[in-house]
Design a protein around this motif. Sequence first.
Motif, short mmCIF file in Angstrom:
data_model
loop_
_atom_site.label_atom_id
_atom_site.label_comp_id
_atom_site.label_asym_id
_atom_site.label_seq_id
_atom_site.Cartn_x
_atom_site.Cartn_y
_atom_site.Cartn_z
N SER A 119 50.25 23.50 -21.02
CA SER A 119 50.93 22.30 -21.48
C SER A 119 50.97 22.19 -23.00
O SER A 119 51.72 21.37 -23.53
CB SER A 119 50.25 21.05 -20.90
N SER A 120 50.15 22.99 -23.69
CA SER A 120 50.10 22.89 -25.15
C SER A 120 50.77 24.05 -25.86
O SER A 120 50.74 24.13 -27.08
CB SER A 120 48.64 22.78 -25.60
N SER B 169 53.57 15.88 -21.98
CA SER B 169 53.47 17.25 -22.50
C SER B 169 54.64 18.10 -21.99
O SER B 169 55.26 18.85 -22.75
CB SER B 169 52.15 17.89 -22.07
N TYR B 170 54.95 17.95 -20.70
CA TYR B 170 56.04 18.73 -20.10
C TYR B 170 57.39 18.33 -20.70
O TYR B 170 58.21 19.19 -21.04
CB TYR B 170 56.05 18.53 -18.59
N ILE C 272 57.60 19.73 -24.17
CA ILE C 272 57.85 21.17 -24.12
C ILE C 272 59.33 21.45 -23.83
O ILE C 272 59.96 22.29 -24.49
CB ILE C 272 56.96 21.82 -23.04
N ASN D 241 56.13 26.84 -17.85
CA ASN D 241 55.70 25.46 -17.64
C ASN D 241 56.42 24.81 -16.47
O ASN D 241 55.84 23.98 -15.77
CB ASN D 241 55.92 24.65 -18.92
N PHE E 257 49.56 12.30 -19.46
CA PHE E 257 49.36 13.37 -20.45
C PHE E 257 50.19 14.60 -20.10
O PHE E 257 50.91 15.15 -20.94
CB PHE E 257 47.88 13.74 -20.53
N ALA F 85 53.34 23.42 -28.73
CA ALA F 85 52.83 22.86 -29.96
C ALA F 85 52.51 23.95 -30.98
O ALA F 85 52.50 23.69 -32.16
CB ALA F 85 51.59 22.03 -29.68
N SER G 294 45.67 23.01 -19.34
CA SER G 294 45.79 22.44 -20.68
C SER G 294 46.49 23.40 -21.63
O SER G 294 47.31 23.00 -22.44
CB SER G 294 44.40 22.11 -21.22
#
Length: 284
Positions: A280-281, A33-34, A37, A73, A29, A284, A277
């Motif tokens: 990492s988001s 995510s990374y 990004i 990040n 996950f 988005a 979290s």
Amino acid sequence: MVNDTFNSLTLQLEGLRIEETSVFPVFLFFLFSYLFILILNVGIVVLVYIDKGLHQPMHLLFCNLPVNDIFGNSIVLPRLLSDLLKPPSELLISYYECVLQAFCTHLFGTTSHTVLMIMAFDRYVAICNPLRYSAIMTNRMVMKLTVSAWGVAFVLVGVLLGLTIRLNRCRTLITNPFCDNASLFKLSCESVVINNIYGLTFTVVLFTVSIGSIVLTYTKITLVCLSNKNKSLNSKALKTCSTHLVVYLIMLFCGILIITLHRFPQYSDQRKILPSSSISSRAA
């Protein structure tokens, strides 16, 4: 006998408390995510750089956000990914690396606020004073706003961490999956009243100025849109500003929640998961 924990240069990270069967899914996950990004934010910066039609103040100021996302990040997630695959006894980090990581994570969070503030100013000028927009938002002004957004954050965070590194340490456990200022000054057995006062003042001033500028600019933008009968202009303004406002509200909510949870040790697991979290988001 010398106490090895006094001003130790090696610290222990508490890490995320994850069941062994869940380590691999959580690792994937954060990894995807990374990568998402990086690809998304690098793509945005390259697109703005290549397309000369996007060399407008709004897009140039916006580029600060993807650059800040990549920076923030990249400080946290690669280290977090490697730590997920290690046993708890091997989650060690040097004190200097910890301070650097704490500085960068706070710079990331603070710059997010200052960049969104200068973007709000740009939208205010564009919608409330469109005839003078090109005269006000020159390349020089864009550069000044950008330097101010990063410079103010750098100074504020520099003082924040400067007050922490002056303290002697008698503990070595960082109760977080990564380093931040609160986790660092909790290692000290000295009085941290000054740290708490500055940290609280820093947070209140940043949030007050941030929220105040957003409320003021968007109130004026709303009033202009209500008094303007141009539906096309109002629709364009709504689309641009609503996206900006949603990003700001999400960031504000996460920031307040993390700060609040730091004051309640019984919610340490929730606090550790939330920043990981939310970081990492962000794209988005």
